[in-house]
Design a protein around this motif. Sequence first.
Motif, PDB file in Angstrom:
ATOM      1  N   ILE A   1     -14.437  11.186  -6.972  1.00 35.70           N
ATOM      2  CA  ILE A   1     -13.449  10.515  -7.445  1.00 35.70           C
ATOM      3  C   ILE A   1     -11.905  10.730  -6.786  1.00 35.70           C
ATOM      4  CG2 ILE A   1     -12.131  10.284  -9.590  1.00 35.70           C
ATOM      5  CD1 ILE A   1     -14.443  10.729 -11.110  1.00 35.70           C
ATOM      6  N   GLN A   2     -11.755  11.769  -6.490  1.00 37.49           N
ATOM      7  CA  GLN A   2     -10.409  12.247  -5.976  1.00 37.49           C
ATOM      8  C   GLN A   2     -10.111  11.715  -4.276  1.00 37.49           C
ATOM      9  OE1 GLN A   2      -7.586  13.433  -7.546  1.00 37.49           O
ATOM     10  NE2 GLN A   2      -6.375  13.378  -5.709  1.00 37.49           N
ATOM     11  N   SER A   3     -11.185  11.794  -3.812  1.00 39.71           N
ATOM     12  CA  SER A   3     -11.345  11.299  -2.575  1.00 39.71           C
ATOM     13  C   SER A   3     -11.486   9.788  -2.033  1.00 39.71           C
ATOM     14  CB  SER A   3     -12.697  12.025  -1.753  1.00 39.71           C
ATOM     15  OG  SER A   3     -12.661  13.406  -1.687  1.00 39.71           O
TER      16      SER A   3
ATOM     17  N   ALA B   1      -9.781   7.982  -4.192  1.00 35.60           N
ATOM     18  CA  ALA B   1      -8.667   7.217  -4.614  1.00 35.60           C
ATOM     19  C   ALA B   1      -7.625   7.589  -3.385  1.00 35.60           C
ATOM     20  CB  ALA B   1      -8.092   8.192  -5.873  1.00 35.60           C
ATOM     21  N   GLU B   2      -7.850   8.709  -2.835  1.00 35.50           N
ATOM     22  CA  GLU B   2      -6.951   9.066  -1.932  1.00 35.50           C
ATOM     23  C   GLU B   2      -7.172   7.944  -0.244  1.00 35.50           C
ATOM     24  OE1 GLU B   2      -4.499  10.909  -1.487  1.00 35.50           O
ATOM     25  OE2 GLU B   2      -4.781  12.588  -2.831  1.00 35.50           O
ATOM     26  N   TYR B   3      -8.567   7.844  -0.223  1.00 36.89           N
ATOM     27  CA  TYR B   3      -8.797   6.719   0.635  1.00 36.89           C
ATOM     28  C   TYR B   3      -8.330   5.105   0.306  1.00 36.89           C
ATOM     29  CZ  TYR B   3     -11.289   3.173   3.319  1.00 36.89           C
ATOM     30  OH  TYR B   3     -11.700   2.139   4.290  1.00 36.89           O
ATOM     31  N   LEU B   4      -8.257   4.885  -1.029  1.00 35.45           N
ATOM     32  CA  LEU B   4      -8.019   3.440  -1.335  1.00 35.45           C
ATOM     33  C   LEU B   4      -6.330   3.336  -1.098  1.00 35.45           C
ATOM     34  CD1 LEU B   4     -10.201   2.797  -4.435  1.00 35.45           C
ATOM     35  CD2 LEU B   4     -10.194   1.689  -2.202  1.00 35.45           C
ATOM     36  N   VAL B   5      -5.485   4.212  -1.244  1.00 40.73           N
ATOM     37  CA  VAL B   5      -4.113   4.149  -1.519  1.00 40.73           C
ATOM     38  C   VAL B   5      -3.604   3.588  -0.293  1.00 40.73           C
ATOM     39  CG1 VAL B   5      -3.641   6.271  -0.778  1.00 40.73           C
ATOM     40  CG2 VAL B   5      -2.058   5.218  -2.129  1.00 40.73           C
ATOM     41  N   GLU B   6      -4.131   3.785   0.836  1.00 41.10           N
ATOM     42  CA  GLU B   6      -3.530   3.087   2.164  1.00 41.10           C
ATOM     43  C   GLU B   6      -4.432   1.872   2.566  1.00 41.10           C
ATOM     44  OE1 GLU B   6      -1.912   7.012   4.498  1.00 41.10           O
ATOM     45  OE2 GLU B   6      -3.855   6.268   5.081  1.00 41.10           O
TER      46      GLU B   6
ATOM     47  N   PRO C   1       0.971  -1.194  -0.261  1.00 40.91           N
ATOM     48  CA  PRO C   1       0.016   0.073   0.119  1.00 40.91           C
ATOM     49  C   PRO C   1       0.786   1.199  -0.011  1.00 40.91           C
ATOM     50  CG  PRO C   1      -0.912  -1.639   1.634  1.00 40.91           C
ATOM     51  CD  PRO C   1       0.653  -2.213   1.008  1.00 40.91           C
ATOM     52  N   GLY C   2       0.144   2.343  -0.421  1.00 40.12           N
ATOM     53  CA  GLY C   2       1.054   3.634  -0.263  1.00 40.12           C
ATOM     54  C   GLY C   2       0.409   4.560   0.767  1.00 40.12           C
ATOM     55  N   GLU C   3       0.703   5.768   0.638  1.00 41.41           N
ATOM     56  CA  GLU C   3       0.351   6.632   1.682  1.00 41.41           C
ATOM     57  C   GLU C   3      -0.442   7.831   1.200  1.00 41.41           C
ATOM     58  OE1 GLU C   3       2.438   9.391   5.273  1.00 41.41           O
ATOM     59  OE2 GLU C   3       3.526   7.794   4.301  1.00 41.41           O
ATOM     60  N   THR C   4      -1.695   8.164   1.783  1.00 40.14           N
ATOM     61  CA  THR C   4      -2.465   9.380   1.210  1.00 40.14           C
ATOM     62  C   THR C   4      -1.907  10.540   1.319  1.00 40.14           C
ATOM     63  OG1 THR C   4      -4.479  10.458   1.327  1.00 40.14           O
ATOM     64  CG2 THR C   4      -3.618   9.605   3.473  1.00 40.14           C
ATOM     65  N   GLY C   5      -1.878  11.553   0.573  1.00 45.72           N
ATOM     66  CA  GLY C   5      -1.176  12.885   0.653  1.00 45.72           C
ATOM     67  C   GLY C   5      -2.479  13.949   1.392  1.00 45.72           C
ATOM     68  N   ASP C   6      -3.659  13.417   1.523  1.00 44.45           N
ATOM     69  CA  ASP C   6      -4.780  14.188   1.827  1.00 44.45           C
ATOM     70  C   ASP C   6      -5.521  13.461   2.846  1.00 44.45           C
ATOM     71  OD1 ASP C   6      -6.900  15.987   2.245  1.00 44.45           O
ATOM     72  OD2 ASP C   6      -6.533  16.839   0.138  1.00 44.45           O
ATOM     73  N   LYS C   7      -5.360  13.544   4.091  1.00 45.98           N
ATOM     74  CA  LYS C   7      -6.168  12.791   4.910  1.00 45.98           C
ATOM     75  C   LYS C   7      -7.675  13.283   5.061  1.00 45.98           C
ATOM     76  CE  LYS C   7      -2.588  10.462   6.990  1.00 45.98           C
ATOM     77  NZ  LYS C   7      -2.629   9.044   6.925  1.00 45.98           N
ATOM     78  N   LYS C   8      -7.879  14.616   4.944  1.00 46.23           N
ATOM     79  CA  LYS C   8      -9.400  15.152   4.964  1.00 46.23           C
ATOM     80  C   LYS C   8     -10.046  14.367   3.840  1.00 46.23           C
ATOM     81  CE  LYS C   8     -12.080  19.204   5.244  1.00 46.23           C
ATOM     82  NZ  LYS C   8     -12.152  20.803   5.039  1.00 46.23           N
ATOM     83  N   ALA C   9      -9.281  14.559   2.520  1.00 47.58           N
ATOM     84  CA  ALA C   9     -10.033  13.937   1.399  1.00 47.58           C
ATOM     85  C   ALA C   9     -10.349  12.249   1.719  1.00 47.58           C
ATOM     86  CB  ALA C   9      -9.105  14.138   0.160  1.00 47.58           C
ATOM     87  N   ALA C  10      -9.261  11.586   2.060  1.00 45.40           N
ATOM     88  CA  ALA C  10      -9.577  10.144   2.514  1.00 45.40           C
ATOM     89  C   ALA C  10     -10.748   9.797   3.326  1.00 45.40           C
ATOM     90  CB  ALA C  10      -7.992   9.794   2.788  1.00 45.40           C
ATOM     91  N   SER C  11     -10.739  10.733   4.271  1.00 42.02           N
ATOM     92  CA  SER C  11     -11.935  10.598   5.393  1.00 42.02           C
ATOM     93  C   SER C  11     -13.357  10.781   4.611  1.00 42.02           C
ATOM     94  CB  SER C  11     -11.792  11.533   6.345  1.00 42.02           C
ATOM     95  OG  SER C  11     -12.859  11.461   7.132  1.00 42.02           O
ATOM     96  N   PHE C  12     -13.283  11.620   3.492  1.00 45.45           N
ATOM     97  CA  PHE C  12     -14.516  11.735   2.820  1.00 45.45           C
ATOM     98  C   PHE C  12     -14.571  10.474   1.846  1.00 45.45           C
ATOM     99  CE2 PHE C  12     -16.563  13.618  -1.006  1.00 45.45           C
ATOM    100  CZ  PHE C  12     -18.026  13.618  -0.587  1.00 45.45           C
TER     101      PHE C  12
END
Length: 214
Positions: A201-203, A205-210, A116-127
Amino acid sequence: MIHRDTTSKPMSTRRPLAMTAIGLALGWALALPSVAQDAKTIATAVCGACHGEDGNSAIPMFPKIAGLQESYIVKQLRDFQSGRRKSDIMAPVVAALKPEDFLSLATYYSGQKLKPGETGDKKAASFGKMIYFDGNEENGVPACIGCHQPQGAGHLIYPRIGGQHVQYVTQQLKNFANNDRSNDVSRFMRVTAKRMSEEEIQSVAEYLVELDAK
């Protein structure tokens, strides 16, 4: 609002690396003998330039394919070969392979461990997590968990998406929404992606990366 990750490399830095990988892959593909090859040999000589020898691509525009379902990998290779899934990069590479190589490659890469990777935007990942588990009734976006499972592990024809690159997931969802990619089952992803906002879409993707779909 979603803010861009200012720590990511500029496109001008990523592009030469991507083009170098593409050139290497195409060069090796054209040099392949017209017989079935050992999966590890193909993975090292052909696929590794873009996807990594172990399936963990280091280039965000190319997907991680480690841990993907055998059936899904085989389907994508067949779709690239037939032209049902379009790619100027993959088309000549797959054309240099034999159909009997598809399953051996799929077996090899499905057995690799995805990192897995690491999100660059925790707020977006939460959404994104909220959309992933609950969907959005207002615009008819179904919950991703229904097909891709809680940790993004997928199931049979539904691919593993947990741990995937943000850039790749974002681009594929946009491709589905624009009908630039049309090899989904029963148009389901095209319909779903078309309903999603750019923020969703962006959010997602940010959630999935981790996600680590063990």
